[in-house]
Every structure is written in structure tokens, then in C-alpha cells.
Write an enzyme that holds these catalytic residues in place. Structure first.
Site, short mmCIF file in Angstrom:
data_model
loop_
_atom_site.label_atom_id
_atom_site.label_comp_id
_atom_site.label_asym_id
_atom_site.label_seq_id
_atom_site.Cartn_x
_atom_site.Cartn_y
_atom_site.Cartn_z
N PHE A 120 0.82 -1.23 0.00
CA PHE A 120 0.00 0.00 0.00
C PHE A 120 0.85 1.28 0.00
O PHE A 120 0.62 2.18 0.81
CB PHE A 120 -0.95 0.05 1.22
CG PHE A 120 -2.04 -0.97 1.25
CD1 PHE A 120 -2.36 -1.73 0.13
CD2 PHE A 120 -2.80 -1.15 2.40
CE1 PHE A 120 -3.39 -2.67 0.18
CE2 PHE A 120 -3.84 -2.07 2.45
CZ PHE A 120 -4.13 -2.83 1.34
N ASN A 187 -0.12 -8.15 1.81
CA ASN A 187 1.11 -7.41 2.10
C ASN A 187 1.01 -6.42 3.26
O ASN A 187 1.93 -5.65 3.50
CB ASN A 187 1.58 -6.69 0.83
CG ASN A 187 1.81 -7.67 -0.30
OD1 ASN A 187 2.45 -8.71 -0.09
ND2 ASN A 187 1.26 -7.38 -1.46
N THR A 188 -0.13 -6.42 3.94
CA THR A 188 -0.27 -5.62 5.15
C THR A 188 -0.61 -6.62 6.25
O THR A 188 -1.65 -7.28 6.18
CB THR A 188 -1.39 -4.56 5.00
OG1 THR A 188 -1.00 -3.64 3.98
CG2 THR A 188 -1.66 -3.81 6.28
N LYS A 228 -13.70 -6.47 -1.14
CA LYS A 228 -12.79 -7.27 -1.97
C LYS A 228 -12.15 -8.37 -1.14
O LYS A 228 -11.51 -8.10 -0.13
CB LYS A 228 -11.70 -6.37 -2.59
CG LYS A 228 -10.75 -7.12 -3.52
CD LYS A 228 -9.95 -6.15 -4.35
CE LYS A 228 -8.96 -6.83 -5.25
NZ LYS A 228 -8.20 -5.87 -6.06
C1 LIG Z 1 1.56 -4.70 -8.40
C2 LIG Z 1 0.18 -4.92 -7.89
C3 LIG Z 1 -0.35 -4.07 -6.94
C4 LIG Z 1 -1.65 -4.27 -6.45
N1 LIG Z 1 -2.16 -3.40 -5.54
C5 LIG Z 1 -3.44 -3.56 -5.10
C6 LIG Z 1 -4.01 -2.64 -4.19
O1 LIG Z 1 -3.40 -1.65 -3.80
N2 LIG Z 1 -5.29 -2.88 -3.77
C7 LIG Z 1 -6.03 -3.96 -4.20
O2 LIG Z 1 -7.18 -4.10 -3.80
N3 LIG Z 1 -5.50 -4.83 -5.08
C8 LIG Z 1 -4.24 -4.65 -5.53
N4 LIG Z 1 -3.71 -5.55 -6.42
C9 LIG Z 1 -4.54 -6.71 -6.85
C10 LIG Z 1 -5.25 -6.44 -8.17
O3 LIG Z 1 -6.17 -5.40 -8.06
C11 LIG Z 1 -5.98 -7.70 -8.66
O4 LIG Z 1 -7.07 -7.95 -7.81
C12 LIG Z 1 -5.09 -8.93 -8.69
O5 LIG Z 1 -3.81 -8.61 -9.19
C13 LIG Z 1 -5.68 -10.05 -9.54
O6 LIG Z 1 -5.92 -9.62 -10.85
P1 LIG Z 1 -4.89 -9.84 -12.08
O7 LIG Z 1 -4.56 -11.30 -12.11
O8 LIG Z 1 -5.66 -9.33 -13.28
O9 LIG Z 1 -3.70 -9.02 -11.79
C14 LIG Z 1 -2.42 -5.36 -6.93
C15 LIG Z 1 -1.88 -6.22 -7.90
C16 LIG Z 1 -0.61 -6.02 -8.38
C17 LIG Z 1 -0.06 -6.96 -9.42
#
Ligand SMILES: Cc1cc2nc3c(=O)[nH]c(=O)nc-3n(C[C@H](O)[C@H](O)[C@H](O)COP(=O)(O)O)c2cc1C
Length: 346
Positions: A120, A187-188, A228
Site C-alpha cells: 500500500f 502485504n499488510t 474485496k
Molecule cells: C503490483 C500490484 C499491486 C496491487 N495493488 C493492489 C491494491 O493496492 N489494492 C487492491 O485491492 N488490489 C491490488 N492488487 C490486486 C489487483 O487489483 C488484482 O485484484 C489482482 O492482481 C488479480 O488480478 P490480475 O490477475 O488481473 O492481476 C495489486 C496487484 C498487483 C499486481
């Protein structure tokens, strides 16, 4: 116009992942300002012609940008031009925070995956609102749905977590079309413990109480509240959460965040980096959670499918499993804007 993304990807993948991320956002903003972004990415207004009504909001199509790619809301207009009908900025916490130490972002190219432990890093609610204010003055402002994803600061103990969510919710309320409470980042420390039925129920109640106050005041509008969740929940945990969602009348659920599982990437040299795994190895797990939740969640509560949408077919599978909308993060990194244009037509 040929698809330029494979070339851009080749160059970006030679750089450190986090540097490439910042450079891409800067480049996209520059191309957007100079009017070149549509031309360079092949974007067209056609992608906005597939409207769907979800949570009382009218989405121009079914594909959105998942949280975390534009945490600080600095590139909303540019992402909008790629065809996303909704953009979820954040996670944003009440106070700004730097996140974890770098390196904290890793590409597992052979697996079309990413591991991240960003933690975050974000400009706080005040910083986010300032960034979004700049956006309002853009010559081509984003016309779609803006979601704001909120979390707690890393140094707020879990017993005070609800206060952080309520603070962030109140701060962003006027600007958001919907607000997502992120209970699922790995990660938190301790964040995912908030997914226990009892705490989650209290959190939803506190946010709904704050929303009633906001509606009675100047805000007037009713902002949908979305939760979420993680993909690493067993069937019993998903069913107990569904019960909480049904009883509380939450407005929507996002399945899922990243996974802590490493089953399919164990043999990769970066496979054991700590953090959340996203992309292709997450697709089946995440769609499975969506299916399980859908079978016990009241029909009127929509699900937004996130997790391993790497192809148009992956998006179709999430919609067939009961999602009303889908979100993409890692798929955009590996396949570029053509993927978004394809899903926008569904
Ligand atoms: C680098 C990175 C940072 C992310 N940061 C957040 C975040 O701050 N908050 C959140 O709810 N999800 C975060 N996610 C999760 C994504 O929103 C998503 O739910 C997750 O990556 C699965 O989708 P994908 O396979 O299309 O990446 C992050 C994902 C990645 C790869």
C-alpha cells in the site's frame, strides 16, 4: 495501425518492473495530453457502447482496471482512453505511506504472472483527491465509473482498523462512484484477518452508518459499498462471508485479490518471493471462488471478477460463472490494450 504493444512490452520488460511501471504511467499521461494515446493504442469510442447497469450505476462496458495499478489516481484519464469503463484507484489509506522496501515487484514471464509486496504505497486520501482534481481539468476527462479502493495504514493495529476504513470512506465519499473496502491484500500484516465474519459484519455496518450520515448531509448521493476478498479462502469461509454479505446488504463483492499460494510457480527462480501472486496462475483459483460465492450469495448482490483475466475467454468464463463485471491488472501488463478492447465488446 499495427499493435505497438509487443514492441513496448519488449522494451519495458528489460527494465526493473517498478521503474517500468512509473515510466509507463508518465508516458501514458504525456501521450494522452498530446492527443496521441488513442492513435498509439488503437483505442476507439466503440468500446464504450456496451452499457450495463450494476449497483445502480451505468457502466459503459463490463471491463475495469483493477486496484493497485493507479494507486494515486494520477492517470485516470489516460486509462479511460484505453477502453476501461470503470477504473478503481487506490488502495488508499487515511495517511500517506511509502510501502515496503524495494525490490517489491517481480515478473515471472514464463508464467504470465507477477508477484508483488508493494504494501500500500500511496499518497493518502488527501493526496489522492488532489491528483483526481487535476484530472477534472483534463481536456479529455474520464467519462466512466470511478471506484476508490480503501485500506488501513500499516501501523494501525487491527483493533482500530475499522476507524481507518471509516476515515478513508468519509474522505473519498464525494469523489467516488463506488468504494471498495480491501480486506484481502497479503502485504499488510493482519489485513486478511478482517475477513472473519464478525469483523467484516461490523465493518460493513460502520461504513453503512457513515454513509447514512453523508447522505443526510451535503453529499446527498448513495455510494455503493463493495468488499474485496482473497482467493485463499476455503468453502466454509466463503459461505460464512456470503451469509454476512446477505445479511448486511452490501452492494457488491470483488473476487479476488492476489494469492499467497505458489503451487504452479514453485520451480521459478522468483517463485518464492513473498507477496501476492497474480496473472495466469490465479485464473482458475479465482474463478472457483467466484463460483462458490455466487452459489450462496443473494442474486441481487453483484460480483466483480478479478484475478487472472489474461484473455477474452477468461473474462467470458468469469461472466458465465456469475460475474457482472470483470477487472484486469496483470493481463494488461502482458497483453496490452488490445485485451481491454476485446473484453469491452462482450
Ligand atoms: C503490483 C500490484 C499491486 C496491487 N495493488 C493492489 C491494491 O493496492 N489494492 C487492491 O485491492 N488490489 C491490488 N492488487 C490486486 C489487483 O487489483 C488484482 O485484484 C489482482 O492482481 C488479480 O488480478 P490480475 O490477475 O488481473 O492481476 C495489486 C496487484 C498487483 C499486481
Amino acid at each position: 495501425m499495427p499493435d505497438l504493444y509487443p514492441l513496448a512490452r519488449k522494451i519495458l520488460f528489460q527494465m526493473d518492473a517498478e521503474k517500468a511501471h512509473h515510466l509507463t504511467l508518465k508516458g501514458m499521461n504525456l501521450a494522452h495530453k498530446t492527443g496521441l494515446l488513442g492513435f498509439l493504442t488503437g483505442a476507439s469510442s466503440e468500446s464504450q457502447n456496451h452499457p450495463v447497469e450494476v449497483m445502480g450505476l451505468s457502466f459503459p462496458n463490463r471491463v475495469g482496471l483493477a486496484a493497485g495499478l493507479d494507486k494515486g489516481g494520477t492517470a485516470v484519464d489516460a486509462f479511460g482512453q484505453l477502453g476501461f469503463a470503470h477504473i478503481e484507484v487506490g488502495t488508499v489509506t487515511p495517511r500517506p505511506q511509502p510501502g515496503n522496501e524495494a525490490p517489491r515487484l517481480f515478473r515471472l514471464i514464463e508464467h504470465e504472472a507477477i508477484i508483488n509486496r508493494m504494501g500500500f504505497n500511496n499518497p493518502g486520501t488527501t493526496g489522492l483527491l488532489e491528483n483526481l482534481e487535476h484530472s477534472t481539468r483534463s481536456s479529455r476527462p474520464f467519462q466512466g465509473i470511478l471506484g476508490i479502493n480503501i485500506g488501513k495504514n500499516f501501523d494501525t493495529p487491527n483493533e482500530n482498523a475499522i476507524d481507518d476504513y471509516v476515515k478513508a470512506f468519509e474522505a473519498v465519499y464525494n469523489k467516488a462512484d463506488y468504494v471498495t473496502a480491501n480486506l484481502s491484500s497479503p502485504n499488510t500484516a493482519g489485513l486478511r484477518d478482517l475477513q472473519s465474519g464478525e469483523i467484516c459484519s461490523k465493518l460493513i455496518e460502520a461504513l453503512q452508518q457513515k454513509r447514512s450520515e453523508m447522505m443526510a448531509g451535503e453529499a446527498g448521493k448513495q455510494v455503493p459499498i463493495v468488499i474485496k476478498i482473497a482467493p485463499d479462502l476455503d468453502e466454509a469461509a466463503i459461505e460464512s462471508l456470503a451469509k454476512v454479505f446477505n445479511e448486511s446488504g452490501v452492494d457488491g463483492v470483488i473476487t479476488t485479490n492476489t494469492t499467497i499460494s505458489r503451487d504452479s510457480v514453485e520451480s521459478h527462480p522468483l517463485g518464492n518471493e513473498k507477496g501476492g501472486l497474480s496473472g495466469a496462475p490465479l485464473t482458475t483459483l479465482s474463478t472457483g471462488v467466484l463460483e462458490t460465492l455466487r452459489s450462496s450469495l443473494n442474486r441481487e448482490i453483484p460480483i466483480i471478477g478479478s484475478g487472472g483475466v489474461m484473455t477474452v475467454q477468461d473474462a467470458e468464463e468469469k461472466l458465465n460463472a456469475g460475474a457482472s463485471l470483470v477487472q484486469v491488472y496483470t493481463g494488461l501488463i502482458y497483453h496490452g490494450p488490445a485485451l481491454i478492447r476485446g473484453i469491452a465488446k462482450l
